[in-house]
Enzyme design. Structure first.
Site, PDB file in Angstrom:
ATOM      1  N   HIS A  91      21.489  31.542   7.088  1.00  0.00           N
ATOM      2  CA  HIS A  91      22.724  32.324   7.214  1.00  0.00           C
ATOM      3  C   HIS A  91      23.671  31.839   6.120  1.00  0.00           C
ATOM      4  O   HIS A  91      23.855  30.640   5.930  1.00  0.00           O
ATOM      5  CB  HIS A  91      23.356  32.114   8.589  1.00  0.00           C
ATOM      6  N   GLU A 120      30.228  42.316  14.589  1.00  0.00           N
ATOM      7  CA  GLU A 120      31.475  41.813  15.161  1.00  0.00           C
ATOM      8  C   GLU A 120      32.632  42.651  14.636  1.00  0.00           C
ATOM      9  O   GLU A 120      33.795  42.267  14.755  1.00  0.00           O
ATOM     10  CB  GLU A 120      31.670  40.335  14.844  1.00  0.00           C
ATOM     11  N   CYS A 143      28.062  35.808  13.884  1.00  0.00           N
ATOM     12  CA  CYS A 143      27.043  35.994  12.847  1.00  0.00           C
ATOM     13  C   CYS A 143      25.620  35.842  13.361  1.00  0.00           C
ATOM     14  O   CYS A 143      24.665  36.058  12.613  1.00  0.00           O
ATOM     15  CB  CYS A 143      27.284  35.010  11.695  1.00  0.00           C
TER      16      CYS A 143
END
Length: 421
Positions: A252, A84, A116
């Site tokens: 994550h 990103e 993400c």
């Protein structure tokens, strides 16, 4: 019938040239100490003006491709960059990565942008390419590469006061993974995937070099997706038990505190666990994956793979072990999947010597950090012509000379040019 296989054949991480102690940064920013401690962060990597998503990606991937025999390297037929932190609205940074790695021109090049979740999107695309057998023996290279931006956008109500806590946890780094039908490091459980996604404005990059978001909404969305994606996995895979099926759990990792909260919620809802039983399970199954994340910060699409890398390094793989993986990307999309790691996988990961990579970074003072925040503007998105200073912090330059790393040397009419240092 021969069993199909796909997964990670080789993996490497690159965490830049410098870092800052986040406790020092939090004190300088006068953040609430108790709330800061809940982040479970120690250090964060910080990009220099001559480091960008391309140089990070190449420096992560080059040890992987250099270790390959030429005939195997020529079988890399897909290169996916996941970020990103892109540098152009149209041109994929995978083209730069492909060029500086010297890969075959018989290669599909593209870029994935999905907050993400981008790393998992690229990883799963590569896995499915391998499993399709449209080109038997082919390999794919997936590189996640990101760096946090802290010029918070003027987002009105969309920009919460808690956004100041994103600075100590936002890092920089890249993870490179070679995906093939010989998954020495991590073999995916084929078809064992659960997904959950919907539209939510939790965090975003409304303009190229700034971020905005709502920390509370992001946490709620993360927790919601963690349970829903796992429930979908459970629906697709027979005889699954959250407490016993997975020897380790990789999440994550925006920051360790969010992972700890998600694990606690899942253990309560899935296993009806309480108190010390949850803490013991966290230390045994989750904490090994947080070790590297605590030293790097949130690297967006690569965070879940840095967690997997840390789990493999610090876990016990004397016998094959199953990893359950939760991937989340704001906006949002999420996935729960799993795979198996063996002793060989751990040996290959440890051979990459990630600890030395982290230990050899230069420690920044607050003054040096603030200088970099200003100096990094010279290579902002859309910069047409510039030559970034290599010696903005001379000690960093001296520490990496002769290392063979790629650095950004010039932007000439928007085209980025790099040199090996």
């Amino acid at each position: 019938m021969e069993r199909r296989q796909a997964g990670i054949e080789a993996i490497n991480f690159y965490g830049g040239s410098a870092y800052i102690d986040v406790t020092t940064l939090a004190r300088y920013r006068q953040l609430d100490n108790e709330r800061f401690e809940n982040l479970l962060m120690r250090e964060k990597s910080v990009a220099l003006p001559f480091e960008d998503p391309v140089s990070f990606a190449v420096n992560a991937a080059k040890p992987v491709t250099d270790a390959m025999p030429p005939e195997d390297r020529d079988r890399i037929e897909m290169l996916i960059t996941c970020t990103e932190s892109g540098i152009d609205f149209g041109k994929s940074l995978s083209t730069y990565v492909h060029d500086y790695l010297g890969l075959s021109r018989r290669c599909r090049l593209f870029e994935v942008k999905n907050a993400c979740f981008s790393g998992t999107a690229g990883f799963q695309s590569a896995v499915n390419f391998i499993l399709s057998q449209v080109s038997p023996g082919a390999k794919a290279l997936v590189v996640t590469t990101d760096m946090a931006k802290f010029k918070a956008a003027d987002g009105g109500e969309a920009l919460s006061e808690d956004w100041s806590f994103a600075e100590p946890s936002g890092g920089a780094g890249a993870v490179a993974m070679l995906i093939s039908d010989t998954p020495h490091v991590y073999s995916v459980d084929i078809g064992a995937n659960g997904q959950h996604g919907y539209e939510v404005m939790d965090t975003c990059r409304p303009i190229p070099d700034s971020e905005a978001g709502n920390a509370d909404l992001s946490l709620m969305s993360y927790l919601d997706c963690c349970e829903a994606a796992y429930r979908d996995y459970e629906r697709r895979v027979a005889d699954v038990d959250y407490g016993t099926t997975f020897d380790y759990l990789s999440f994550h990792t925006p920051f360790g505190g969010m992972v700890k909260g998600a694990h606690r919620t899942m253990m309560r809802r899935m296993c009806k666990a309480r108190g010390q039983a949850i803490e013991d399970d966290f230390q045994r199954r989750v904490m090994p994956g947080l070790t590297y994340c605590q030293r790097v910060g949130n690297i967006m699409g690569g965070s879940v793979f840095l967690n997997i890398l840390s789990t493999i390094w610090h876990g016990d793989f004397a016998d094959p072990k199953r990893l359950g993986v939760f991937s989340y990307g704001s906006g949002c999309c999420s996935e729960f999947y799993s795979g198996v790691v063996t002793r060989e996988g751990q040996e290959r990961v440890r051979a990459m010597n990630i600890d030395a990579v982290l230990d050899n970074r230069y420690e920044l003072s607050v003054e040096e950090y603030l200088l970099l925040m200003k100096e990094n503007d010279v290579t902002a998105f859309g910069t047409r012509n510039v030559e970034p200073r290599l010696d903005v912090i001379p000690e960093v330059l001296e520490s990496i000379k002769g290392s063979g790393r790629l650095v950004l040397s010039r932007i000439n009419e928007f085209h980025r040019e790099y040199t090996w240092i």
